[in-house]
Structure formats: C-alpha cells, structure tokens
Design an enzyme around this catalytic site. Structure first.
Site, PDB file in Angstrom:
ATOM      1  N   SER A  41       0.853  -1.194   0.000  1.00 18.83           N
ATOM      2  CA  SER A  41       0.000   0.000   0.000  1.00 18.83           C
ATOM      3  C   SER A  41       0.882   1.235   0.000  1.00 18.83           C
ATOM      4  O   SER A  41       2.076   1.161   0.270  1.00 18.83           O
ATOM      5  CB  SER A  41      -0.931   0.017   1.218  1.00 18.83           C
ATOM      6  OG  SER A  41      -0.231   0.394   2.377  1.00 18.83           O
ATOM      7  N   ARG A  42       0.260   2.366  -0.255  1.00 14.75           N
ATOM      8  CA  ARG A  42       1.024   3.606  -0.328  1.00 14.75           C
ATOM      9  C   ARG A  42       0.949   4.437   0.948  1.00 14.75           C
ATOM     10  O   ARG A  42       1.484   5.531   1.009  1.00 14.75           O
ATOM     11  CB  ARG A  42       0.569   4.422  -1.527  1.00 14.75           C
ATOM     12  CG  ARG A  42      -0.880   4.811  -1.484  1.00 14.75           C
ATOM     13  CD  ARG A  42      -1.289   5.494  -2.750  1.00 14.75           C
ATOM     14  NE  ARG A  42      -2.694   5.867  -2.675  1.00 14.75           N
ATOM     15  CZ  ARG A  42      -3.352   6.408  -3.655  1.00 14.75           C
ATOM     16  NH1 ARG A  42      -2.752   6.652  -4.779  1.00 14.75           N
ATOM     17  NH2 ARG A  42      -4.623   6.708  -3.505  1.00 14.75           N
ATOM     18  N   GLU A  44       2.092   4.793   4.549  1.00 16.11           N
ATOM     19  CA  GLU A  44       3.018   4.298   5.578  1.00 16.11           C
ATOM     20  C   GLU A  44       2.467   4.437   6.988  1.00 16.11           C
ATOM     21  O   GLU A  44       2.778   3.618   7.860  1.00 16.11           O
ATOM     22  CB  GLU A  44       4.394   4.960   5.453  1.00 16.11           C
ATOM     23  CG  GLU A  44       4.496   6.383   5.970  1.00 16.11           C
ATOM     24  CD  GLU A  44       3.991   7.455   5.017  1.00 16.11           C
ATOM     25  OE1 GLU A  44       4.133   8.644   5.371  1.00 16.11           O
ATOM     26  OE2 GLU A  44       3.444   7.141   3.944  1.00 16.11           O
ATOM     27  N   VAL A  71      -0.034   0.758  -7.025  1.00 15.95           N
ATOM     28  CA  VAL A  71      -0.286  -0.064  -8.206  1.00 15.95           C
ATOM     29  C   VAL A  71      -0.110   0.730  -9.498  1.00 15.95           C
ATOM     30  O   VAL A  71       0.021   0.139 -10.570  1.00 15.95           O
ATOM     31  CB  VAL A  71      -1.676  -0.742  -8.168  1.00 15.95           C
ATOM     32  CG1 VAL A  71      -1.756  -1.745  -7.030  1.00 15.95           C
ATOM     33  CG2 VAL A  71      -2.797   0.280  -8.106  1.00 15.95           C
ATOM     34  N   LYS A  94     -12.303   4.448  -4.143  1.00 16.28           N
ATOM     35  CA  LYS A  94     -13.684   3.970  -4.017  1.00 16.28           C
ATOM     36  C   LYS A  94     -14.738   5.021  -3.682  1.00 16.28           C
ATOM     37  O   LYS A  94     -15.916   4.724  -3.726  1.00 16.28           O
ATOM     38  CB  LYS A  94     -13.740   2.899  -2.914  1.00 16.28           C
ATOM     39  CG  LYS A  94     -12.845   1.723  -3.136  1.00 16.28           C
ATOM     40  CD  LYS A  94     -12.828   0.823  -1.907  1.00 16.28           C
ATOM     41  CE  LYS A  94     -11.907  -0.332  -2.057  1.00 16.28           C
ATOM     42  NZ  LYS A  94     -10.507  -0.014  -1.835  1.00 16.28           N
ATOM     43  N   LEU A 132     -11.015  -8.188  -5.962  1.00 14.40           N
ATOM     44  CA  LEU A 132     -12.289  -7.821  -5.366  1.00 14.40           C
ATOM     45  C   LEU A 132     -13.173  -7.169  -6.418  1.00 14.40           C
ATOM     46  O   LEU A 132     -12.692  -6.463  -7.298  1.00 14.40           O
ATOM     47  CB  LEU A 132     -12.087  -6.823  -4.223  1.00 14.40           C
ATOM     48  CG  LEU A 132     -11.859  -7.418  -2.846  1.00 14.40           C
ATOM     49  CD1 LEU A 132     -10.615  -8.260  -2.812  1.00 14.40           C
ATOM     50  CD2 LEU A 132     -11.836  -6.353  -1.804  1.00 14.40           C
ATOM     51  N   LYS A 136     -21.154  -2.038  -8.191  1.00 22.82           N
ATOM     52  CA  LYS A 136     -21.153  -0.814  -9.005  1.00 22.82           C
ATOM     53  C   LYS A 136     -20.579  -1.050 -10.403  1.00 22.82           C
ATOM     54  O   LYS A 136     -20.766  -0.239 -11.294  1.00 22.82           O
ATOM     55  CB  LYS A 136     -20.351   0.280  -8.308  1.00 22.82           C
ATOM     56  CG  LYS A 136     -20.660   0.436  -6.829  1.00 22.82           C
ATOM     57  CD  LYS A 136     -21.598   1.516  -6.527  1.00 22.82           C
ATOM     58  CE  LYS A 136     -21.873   1.727  -5.067  1.00 22.82           C
ATOM     59  NZ  LYS A 136     -21.951   0.624  -4.175  1.00 22.82           N
TER      60      LYS A 136
END
Length: 159
Positions: A41-42, A44, A71, A94, A132, A136
């Site tokens: 993940s970005r 920290e 990503v 999201k 995932l 939507k």
C-alpha cells in the site's frame, strides 16, 4: 476449519491497509500457515498502525511484510512480486463523489493499476490473481463503476 490452499505460499495483498486488507490479514494469520503475506500500500502511517496491531495480537505476525508502493507504478510493483505465488488485489479508489471530481485519479488507480497488475503478474509468472469486485461495476452509472468494470475486464485476461 483451517484453509490449506495458501499453506507454504506467499501472498501479496494490494490495498492491504484498507478495511478488507486488515480483515483478510487477520483471517490468513488465523486460518493458514502461509510462508509470507506482503501488505502492499502507499500509506506508511496505516502500515505502521497495522504492524503495531498485528505484532501485539498475533504470534505469527512475523509472516507479514510491509511494502510501500502504488499499483500505478508497475516497476515498483514488480519489485514486490519476488517469490510471490498469489496476488489479492484490493487496491482501488472507491469514494464516488471524490472520483466524480477527480476522474483521472480513478482511471490511474482503478484501470491503469489493474493493467499494471496483469502485466506484472504475467511477467513474473504469478499463479493466480484474486480481485475484489463491486456491484457498481455491473451496469455502471458513475465513473467509479465504469473504472471498476474496466478493471474487472482487464483482470479477466489473467484470472
């Protein structure tokens, strides 16, 4: 009942510090004997908080590694894939109102990020990508849904 499909395997989880990522990590640590789980993940600060939580509450927390990355950056993502067997892709932007106001950011993360995952997974010979989904993406009526539909179509190439 213990799940054995991930025993001895290394999983990389994109968006690993989100709500799904935290619950997935908990379940994996409780129900499997993984070799390693990489939280990608970005954020920290969230990684630090998550590491603190799991080190205090799980004796096998040493199986979890934390990798800062996005990503959107395929080269960085490929670096994280060394010795990885499975990718679980949960990274996405999201929040519908924010995505309507910032459409290029939704496209970069949700679509280009998915393309990067597919291309990197193919290059690195990853066994399986698990992604995932969201309701939507079915008959989308907003930009978020459209980006998730595109993401799913791209990932179907690999899944």
């Amino acid at each position: 009942m213990r799940d054995k499909q991930f025993d001895g395997k290394t999983i990389l989880l994109t968006g690993g510090t989100g709500s799904f990522g935290k619950k997935f990590t908990e379940i994996i640590l409780k129900q499997t004997k993984i070799r390693k789980l990489i939280i990608y993940s970005r954020d920290e600060a969230k990684q630090f908080d998550m590491q603190k939580h799991f080190s205090q509450n799980f004796k096998n927390h040493d199986k979890v590694r934390y990798f800062i990355g996005d990503v959107r950056d395929k080269d960085r993502f490929k670096m994280a894939l060394n010795d990885v067997d499975y990718i679980v892709h949960a990274a996405a932007l999201k929040q519908v109102p924010a995505m309507e106001y910032n459409p290029t950011e939704a496209i970069k993360t949700n679509i280009i990020g998915a393309m990067n995952i597919v291309e990197a997974a193919i290059e690195k010979g990853i066994k399986k990508v698990i992604a995932l989904s969201t309701d939507k993406a079915c008959n989308p009526i907003n930009l978020y849904g459209a980006t998730k539909l595109a993401s799913e179509l791209l990932l179907e190439e690999y899944i």
